[in-house]
Design an enzyme around this catalytic site. Sequence first.
Site, PDB file in Angstrom:
ATOM      1  N   LYS A  96      15.508 -49.751  23.419  1.00 49.39           N
ATOM      2  CA  LYS A  96      16.027 -48.511  22.794  1.00 49.39           C
ATOM      3  C   LYS A  96      15.010 -47.887  21.853  1.00 49.39           C
ATOM      4  O   LYS A  96      15.270 -47.651  20.686  1.00 49.39           O
ATOM      5  CB  LYS A  96      17.361 -48.794  22.095  1.00 49.39           C
ATOM      6  CG  LYS A  96      18.411 -49.348  23.056  1.00 49.39           C
ATOM      7  CD  LYS A  96      19.744 -49.557  22.424  1.00 49.39           C
ATOM      8  CE  LYS A  96      20.760 -50.135  23.404  1.00 49.39           C
ATOM      9  NZ  LYS A  96      20.523 -51.544  23.770  1.00 49.39           N
TER      10      LYS A  96
HETATM   11  O1  LIG Z   1      25.707 -48.808  25.730  1.00 54.14           O
HETATM   12  C1  LIG Z   1      25.176 -49.928  25.682  1.00 54.14           C
HETATM   13  C2  LIG Z   1      23.807 -50.107  25.733  1.00 54.14           C
HETATM   14  C3  LIG Z   1      23.309 -51.372  25.727  1.00 54.14           C
HETATM   15  N1  LIG Z   1      24.118 -52.464  25.656  1.00 54.14           N
HETATM   16  C4  LIG Z   1      23.488 -53.803  25.694  1.00 54.14           C
HETATM   17  O2  LIG Z   1      23.876 -54.437  26.928  1.00 54.14           O
HETATM   18  C5  LIG Z   1      24.156 -55.809  26.697  1.00 54.14           C
HETATM   19  C6  LIG Z   1      25.637 -56.081  26.928  1.00 54.14           C
HETATM   20  O3  LIG Z   1      25.930 -57.432  26.682  1.00 54.14           O
HETATM   21  P1  LIG Z   1      27.333 -58.141  27.005  1.00 54.14           P
HETATM   22  O4  LIG Z   1      27.167 -59.494  26.430  1.00 54.14           O
HETATM   23  O5  LIG Z   1      27.505 -58.156  28.503  1.00 54.14           O
HETATM   24  O6  LIG Z   1      28.395 -57.352  26.330  1.00 54.14           O
HETATM   25  C7  LIG Z   1      23.695 -56.089  25.275  1.00 54.14           C
HETATM   26  O7  LIG Z   1      22.323 -56.435  25.307  1.00 54.14           O
HETATM   27  C8  LIG Z   1      23.878 -54.757  24.594  1.00 54.14           C
HETATM   28  O8  LIG Z   1      23.055 -54.599  23.466  1.00 54.14           O
HETATM   29  C9  LIG Z   1      25.463 -52.283  25.595  1.00 54.14           C
HETATM   30  O9  LIG Z   1      26.268 -53.244  25.545  1.00 54.14           O
HETATM   31  N2  LIG Z   1      25.976 -51.020  25.612  1.00 54.14           N
END
Ligand SMILES: O=c1ccn([C@@H]2O[C@H](COP(=O)(O)O)[C@@H](O)[C@H]2O)c(=O)[nH]1
Length: 271
Positions: A96
């Site tokens: 990001k």
């Molecule tokens: O909108 C967003 C952008 C990035 N993320 C990132 O994706 C993963 C989600 O992890 P989970 O454990 O499957 O929930 C994490 O690295 C977030 O920082 C997001 O969730 N939403």
Amino acid sequence: MTTKELIIQIKKKNSFLCIGLDVDLNKIPQHLLKLEDPIFEFNKAIIDATHHLCVAYKPNIAFYEAYGIKGWQALEKTIKYINKNHPEIFTIADAKRGDIGNTSTMYAKAFFEDLEFDSITIAPYMGKDSVEPFLAFKNKHTILLALTSNQGAFDFQTKQVEGKELYKQVLETSKTYTNSENLMYVVGATKAEYFTEIRKIIPNSFLLVPGVGAQGGNLQDVCKYGMSENVGLLINSSRGIIYASNNTDFAEAAAKNAKDLQQEMETILNK
Ligand SMILES: O=c1ccn([C@@H]2O[C@H](COP(=O)(O)O)[C@@H](O)[C@H]2O)c(=O)[nH]1
């Protein structure tokens, strides 16, 4: 990696699964902590057990930066391990980033040239000159935050700007950027009802979709409204896969959860 090559992998593996490598030393099996590089050893075991089920890996850079130089070294070892052993897998640096032009160029060099990631997530807030330095890299992909999975997405992203929601302005304006063919977008799985509108603006672009699993997003709904002719989706799950068990069977447990998602995807693809 080109988009064409990514689509070939999706069809070959019957999968559009992206596994998030978000390593938290408080959550990984305790026996790994005795090893020299527990973060890398954890990732290696997860990759060895799941590479045939997914088409992408997404380390979130925060989980490496949090451990200082050791975290950064583990990230470098992880990406090298993937690129050497599974070069067909698409890699995403969930970092990001985005800054004034010359600074963005240095971020792009760090992630595309030094670490050799295929793609990076970028915040669109600073506009054209902060995004275009990333787009200048051939066969590398810039994944712009459009409509994120968190509740705070409603603070700004869905607000009206000149008669249109801000996330729609991001999608439309970014299409005019030089080398916009290198763009993909982040859209949260928790916002499935928005996918129809999004597809009207960007019918064929790839969408990175986090939020399935731990955040409660629904795979079926995302596919129903968000799938394009060439699939066009990379569905991410991090905690839901990598922390399936915190015992010695953690890699097999992760593979089982990854397989459940992959099989659901295979059914959708063959409908
Ligand atoms: O909108 C967003 C952008 C990035 N993320 C990132 O994706 C993963 C989600 O992890 P989970 O454990 O499957 O929930 C994490 O690295 C977030 O920082 C997001 O969730 N939403």
